[in-house]
Motif scaffolding. Structure first.
Motif, PDB file in Angstrom:
ATOM      1  N   TYR A  91       0.845  -1.190   0.000  1.00 38.85           N
ATOM      2  CA  TYR A  91       0.000   0.000   0.000  1.00 38.85           C
ATOM      3  C   TYR A  91       0.885   1.246   0.000  1.00 38.85           C
ATOM      4  CZ  TYR A  91      -3.843  -3.152   0.957  1.00 38.85           C
ATOM      5  OH  TYR A  91      -4.769  -4.166   0.867  1.00 38.85           O
ATOM      6  N   HIS A  92       0.766   2.028  -1.087  1.00 36.28           N
ATOM      7  CA  HIS A  92       1.518   3.269  -1.226  1.00 36.28           C
ATOM      8  C   HIS A  92       0.656   4.404  -0.693  1.00 36.28           C
ATOM      9  CE1 HIS A  92       3.053   6.627  -4.086  1.00 36.28           C
ATOM     10  NE2 HIS A  92       3.657   6.688  -2.921  1.00 36.28           N
ATOM     11  N   LEU A  93       1.072   4.957   0.442  1.00 43.38           N
ATOM     12  CA  LEU A  93       0.312   6.023   1.088  1.00 43.38           C
ATOM     13  C   LEU A  93       1.223   7.229   1.290  1.00 43.38           C
ATOM     14  CD1 LEU A  93      -1.599   3.949   3.814  1.00 43.38           C
ATOM     15  CD2 LEU A  93      -2.394   4.585   1.528  1.00 43.38           C
ATOM     16  N   PRO A  94       1.306   8.111   0.296  1.00 38.64           N
ATOM     17  CA  PRO A  94       2.164   9.299   0.427  1.00 38.64           C
ATOM     18  C   PRO A  94       1.725  10.152   1.616  1.00 38.64           C
ATOM     19  CG  PRO A  94       1.359   9.038  -1.830  1.00 38.64           C
ATOM     20  CD  PRO A  94       0.578   8.093  -0.985  1.00 38.64           C
ATOM     21  N   VAL A  95       2.699  10.882   2.177  1.00 36.68           N
ATOM     22  CA  VAL A  95       2.384  11.702   3.344  1.00 36.68           C
ATOM     23  C   VAL A  95       3.132  13.023   3.254  1.00 36.68           C
ATOM     24  CG1 VAL A  95       4.223  10.669   4.737  1.00 36.68           C
ATOM     25  CG2 VAL A  95       2.265  11.742   5.871  1.00 36.68           C
ATOM     26  N   SER A  96       2.472  14.063   3.707  1.00 37.13           N
ATOM     27  CA  SER A  96       3.091  15.372   3.856  1.00 37.13           C
ATOM     28  C   SER A  96       2.644  15.930   5.201  1.00 37.13           C
ATOM     29  CB  SER A  96       2.658  16.317   2.727  1.00 37.13           C
ATOM     30  OG  SER A  96       1.264  16.580   2.820  1.00 37.13           O
ATOM     31  N   LYS A  97       3.192  17.047   5.572  1.00 35.79           N
ATOM     32  CA  LYS A  97       2.806  17.656   6.838  1.00 35.79           C
ATOM     33  C   LYS A  97       1.303  17.937   6.873  1.00 35.79           C
ATOM     34  CE  LYS A  97       4.006  21.513   9.890  1.00 35.79           C
ATOM     35  NZ  LYS A  97       4.872  22.719  10.072  1.00 35.79           N
ATOM     36  N   GLU A  98       0.768  18.323   5.718  1.00 31.71           N
ATOM     37  CA  GLU A  98      -0.655  18.683   5.646  1.00 31.71           C
ATOM     38  C   GLU A  98      -1.570  17.454   5.651  1.00 31.71           C
ATOM     39  OE1 GLU A  98       1.935  21.770   4.616  1.00 31.71           O
ATOM     40  OE2 GLU A  98       1.735  19.851   3.547  1.00 31.71           O
ATOM     41  N   THR A  99      -1.065  16.315   5.185  1.00 27.37           N
ATOM     42  CA  THR A  99      -1.923  15.123   5.050  1.00 27.37           C
ATOM     43  C   THR A  99      -1.634  14.046   6.090  1.00 27.37           C
ATOM     44  OG1 THR A  99      -0.397  14.061   3.487  1.00 27.37           O
ATOM     45  CG2 THR A  99      -2.090  15.523   2.568  1.00 27.37           C
ATOM     46  N   LYS A 100      -0.787  14.338   7.069  1.00 26.91           N
ATOM     47  CA  LYS A 100      -0.337  13.310   8.026  1.00 26.91           C
ATOM     48  C   LYS A 100      -1.503  12.660   8.770  1.00 26.91           C
ATOM     49  CE  LYS A 100       3.090  12.575  11.671  1.00 26.91           C
ATOM     50  NZ  LYS A 100       3.919  11.681  10.846  1.00 26.91           N
ATOM     51  N   ILE A 101      -2.452  13.457   9.220  1.00 25.94           N
ATOM     52  CA  ILE A 101      -3.581  12.903   9.984  1.00 25.94           C
ATOM     53  C   ILE A 101      -4.392  11.957   9.113  1.00 25.94           C
ATOM     54  CG2 ILE A 101      -5.750  13.464  11.130  1.00 25.94           C
ATOM     55  CD1 ILE A 101      -4.473  16.081  12.069  1.00 25.94           C
ATOM     56  N   GLN A 102      -4.673  12.352   7.884  1.00 26.81           N
ATOM     57  CA  GLN A 102      -5.455  11.505   6.978  1.00 26.81           C
ATOM     58  C   GLN A 102      -4.684  10.234   6.604  1.00 26.81           C
ATOM     59  OE1 GLN A 102      -4.878  14.731   6.746  1.00 26.81           O
ATOM     60  NE2 GLN A 102      -6.640  15.891   5.913  1.00 26.81           N
ATOM     61  N   GLN A 103      -3.372  10.385   6.364  1.00 21.99           N
ATOM     62  CA  GLN A 103      -2.574   9.221   5.991  1.00 21.99           C
ATOM     63  C   GLN A 103      -2.515   8.200   7.130  1.00 21.99           C
ATOM     64  OE1 GLN A 103       0.810   8.342   7.060  1.00 21.99           O
ATOM     65  NE2 GLN A 103       1.795   7.466   5.245  1.00 21.99           N
ATOM     66  N   GLU A 104      -2.341   8.668   8.347  1.00 25.30           N
ATOM     67  CA  GLU A 104      -2.304   7.738   9.487  1.00 25.30           C
ATOM     68  C   GLU A 104      -3.660   7.078   9.711  1.00 25.30           C
ATOM     69  OE1 GLU A 104      -0.612   9.420  13.001  1.00 25.30           O
ATOM     70  OE2 GLU A 104       1.443   9.241  12.226  1.00 25.30           O
ATOM     71  N   ALA A 105      -4.727   7.812   9.426  1.00 24.28           N
ATOM     72  CA  ALA A 105      -6.057   7.206   9.530  1.00 24.28           C
ATOM     73  C   ALA A 105      -6.204   6.073   8.518  1.00 24.28           C
ATOM     74  CB  ALA A 105      -7.136   8.265   9.310  1.00 24.28           C
ATOM     75  N   GLN A 106      -5.653   6.253   7.319  1.00 27.24           N
ATOM     76  CA  GLN A 106      -5.662   5.182   6.313  1.00 27.24           C
ATOM     77  C   GLN A 106      -4.867   3.968   6.811  1.00 27.24           C
ATOM     78  OE1 GLN A 106      -4.257   7.889   3.019  1.00 27.24           O
ATOM     79  NE2 GLN A 106      -5.726   6.680   1.834  1.00 27.24           N
ATOM     80  N   ILE A 107      -3.718   4.244   7.426  1.00 30.11           N
ATOM     81  CA  ILE A 107      -2.891   3.148   7.945  1.00 30.11           C
ATOM     82  C   ILE A 107      -3.650   2.380   9.022  1.00 30.11           C
ATOM     83  CG2 ILE A 107      -0.784   2.580   9.207  1.00 30.11           C
ATOM     84  CD1 ILE A 107       0.548   4.979   7.853  1.00 30.11           C
ATOM     85  N   VAL A 108      -4.277   3.098   9.933  1.00 28.25           N
ATOM     86  CA  VAL A 108      -5.035   2.448  11.003  1.00 28.25           C
ATOM     87  C   VAL A 108      -6.137   1.571  10.407  1.00 28.25           C
ATOM     88  CG1 VAL A 108      -6.630   2.845  12.922  1.00 28.25           C
ATOM     89  CG2 VAL A 108      -4.516   4.181  12.757  1.00 28.25           C
ATOM     90  N   GLY A 109      -6.805   2.075   9.376  1.00 34.07           N
ATOM     91  CA  GLY A 109      -7.844   1.281   8.731  1.00 34.07           C
ATOM     92  C   GLY A 109      -7.307  -0.013   8.156  1.00 34.07           C
ATOM     93  N   LEU A 110      -6.123   0.042   7.545  1.00 29.36           N
ATOM     94  CA  LEU A 110      -5.509  -1.169   6.987  1.00 29.36           C
ATOM     95  C   LEU A 110      -5.102  -2.133   8.097  1.00 29.36           C
ATOM     96  CD1 LEU A 110      -3.293   0.417   4.196  1.00 29.36           C
ATOM     97  CD2 LEU A 110      -5.231  -1.132   3.841  1.00 29.36           C
ATOM     98  N   LEU A 111      -4.543  -1.610   9.171  1.00 31.13           N
ATOM     99  CA  LEU A 111      -4.123  -2.465  10.281  1.00 31.13           C
ATOM    100  C   LEU A 111      -5.319  -3.192  10.894  1.00 31.13           C
ATOM    101  CD1 LEU A 111      -1.547  -0.088  12.027  1.00 31.13           C
ATOM    102  CD2 LEU A 111      -1.083  -1.928  10.393  1.00 31.13           C
ATOM    103  N   GLU A 112      -6.449  -2.507  10.965  1.00 31.24           N
ATOM    104  CA  GLU A 112      -7.661  -3.142  11.483  1.00 31.24           C
ATOM    105  C   GLU A 112      -8.210  -4.162  10.489  1.00 31.24           C
ATOM    106  OE1 GLU A 112     -10.290   0.026  12.477  1.00 31.24           O
ATOM    107  OE2 GLU A 112      -9.146   0.616  14.271  1.00 31.24           O
TER     108      GLU A 112
END
Length: 289
Positions: A140-161
Motif C-alpha cells: 500500500y503506497h500512502l504518500p504523506v506530507s505535513k498537511e496530510t499526516k492525519i489523513q494518511q495515518e487514519a488510512q494506515i489504522v484502517g488497513l491495520l484493522e
C-alpha cells in the motif's frame, strides 16, 4: 484444551514463594512445565517470569485458565499476559526508500525462521513495491506530507484493522509517527534505529559518527513511544571500525547490523520473550522454542 504450548509472562512485586505458587498452580491445572525463566530486579523489588507449558494433558478451557489465574494474580498484585502457541501473529511492515531490512524479514519469514504472517507492507513511497510483488504480499503506497499526516495515518489504522495486525515493524520507515498513532499500539510497534542509542539520535547518524571519529557503530531495535528513539530497547549490536572508515562504508556496515538486530527483536516479540517494565525491556533468552 488442545495440545499446544502456552506461554505466560508475569511481573509482580518480589516476595518469597513466588516460584512455588506459580508452578503449583500450573501443575494443579494439569500442565507440564517445559521451561521456567525468571529475573529479580532487586533495585526495583520486582519479579519477572516467563513460563512455557505443555497443555496436552490439561483439561481446562482458555477462559477457565485465565479466570483462575487472575485470582492468583490479584492476590500477588501481578500484571500478566498469556499466549497460545497455535496463534500465528499478523505483521505489518512499514518502509520508505531503504530495502535491506524489508528483504531480510521477508526472506526469514519465507524460510520459517520468523514464525508469523506478514500480511501487508505500507510505504510512503512506491519504490519498494517490486519487492512486495516478488513475495506476493499486498503493498500500500500512502504518500504523506505535513498537511496530510492525519489523513494518511487514519488510512494506515484502517488497513491495520482490516488485516487484524498484531505487530507493526518500522523497517526504516523514515517518518515520525504521531502520538495518537503510537498510543493506539503500545508495545506493538518495533523500530530499527541505525545507531547505537542513545548516541546519534535522529537522522543521518553515520555522517555524525564519522565526524566524531567513533570506534564502534551499531544499531538498536526498540518499541516506539511518543518520545522519539527513547522507547524500551529490545536488542542492540555493535561492530568495531577504524579511522579509515568513511560515511559510505559505515552505512554499509550499519545495514548489516540493522538486519540482524531487527530480525532478532521481531523474533523475540513473536515468541513472547519480552516483558516491558517502565521503560526497560526484560528480554528472556530462547528456551528450546
Amino acid at each position: 484444551m488442545q495440545s499446544q504450548i502456552v506461554t505466560f509472562l508475569i511481573k509482580c512485586p518480589d516476595q518469597k514463594g513466588l516460584v512455588a505458587k506459580f508452578t503449583t498452580f500450573f501443575y494443579e491445572q494439569g500442565f507440564n512445565i517445559l521451561s521456567c525463566q525468571q529475573y529479580v530486579n532487586a533495585m526495583a523489588d520486582r519479579y519477572y517470569m516467563r513460563i512455557r507449558l505443555d497443555a496436552a494433558e490439561a483439561e481446562i478451557s482458555k477462559k477457565e485458565l485465565e479466570d483462575k489465574f487472575e485470582k492468583v494474580a490479584t492476590t500477588l498484585k501481578c500484571t500478566w499476559s498469556v499466549h497460545y502457541g497455535k496463534e500465528k501473529q499478523n505483521v505489518a511492515i512499514m518502509v520508505s526508500h531503504t530495502s535491506h531490512c524489508l528483504y531480510d524479514l521477508l526472506e526469514r519469514q519465507r524460510e520459517g525462521t520468523i514464525d508469523c504472517n506478514i500480511s501487508l507492507i505500507i510505504s510512503n513511497h512506491n519504490k519498494l513495491k517490486p519487492i512486495a510483488d516478488m513475495f506476493g504480499i499486498p503493498y500500500y503506497h500512502l504518500p504523506v506530507s505535513k498537511e496530510t499526516k492525519i489523513q494518511q495515518e487514519a488510512q494506515i489504522v484502517g488497513l491495520l484493522e482490516e488485516y487484524t495486525v498484531d505487530l507493526i515493524v518500522m523497517a526504516r520507515y523514515m517518518q515520525i509517527l504521531s502520538e495518537d498513532f503510537i498510543n493506539k499500539y503500545p508495545q506493538r510497534i518495533i523500530n530499527i534505529h541505525h545507531s547505537f542509542l542513545p548516541a546519534f539520535q535522529g537522522a543521518n547518524p553515520y555522517q555524525r559518527a564519522y565526524e566524531r571519529g567513533v570506534k564502534l557503530i551499531g544499531a538498536t531495535a526498540h518499541y516506539a513511544t511518543v518520545d522519539l528513539d527513547e522507547g524500551p530497547i529490545i536488542e542492540q549490536d555493535v561492530e568495531r571500525i577504524s579511522h579509515e572508515s568513511t560515511p559510505k562504508t559505515l552505512k554499509g556496515i550499519g545495514a548489516d547490523i540493522e538486519r540482524l538486530v531487527l530480525a532478532k527483536a521481531v523474533k523475540c516479540h513473536l515468541q513472547h520473550q519480552i516483558i516491558v517494565s517502565d521503560n526497560r525491556a526484560i528480554v528472556f533468552p530462547e528456551s528450546g522454542e
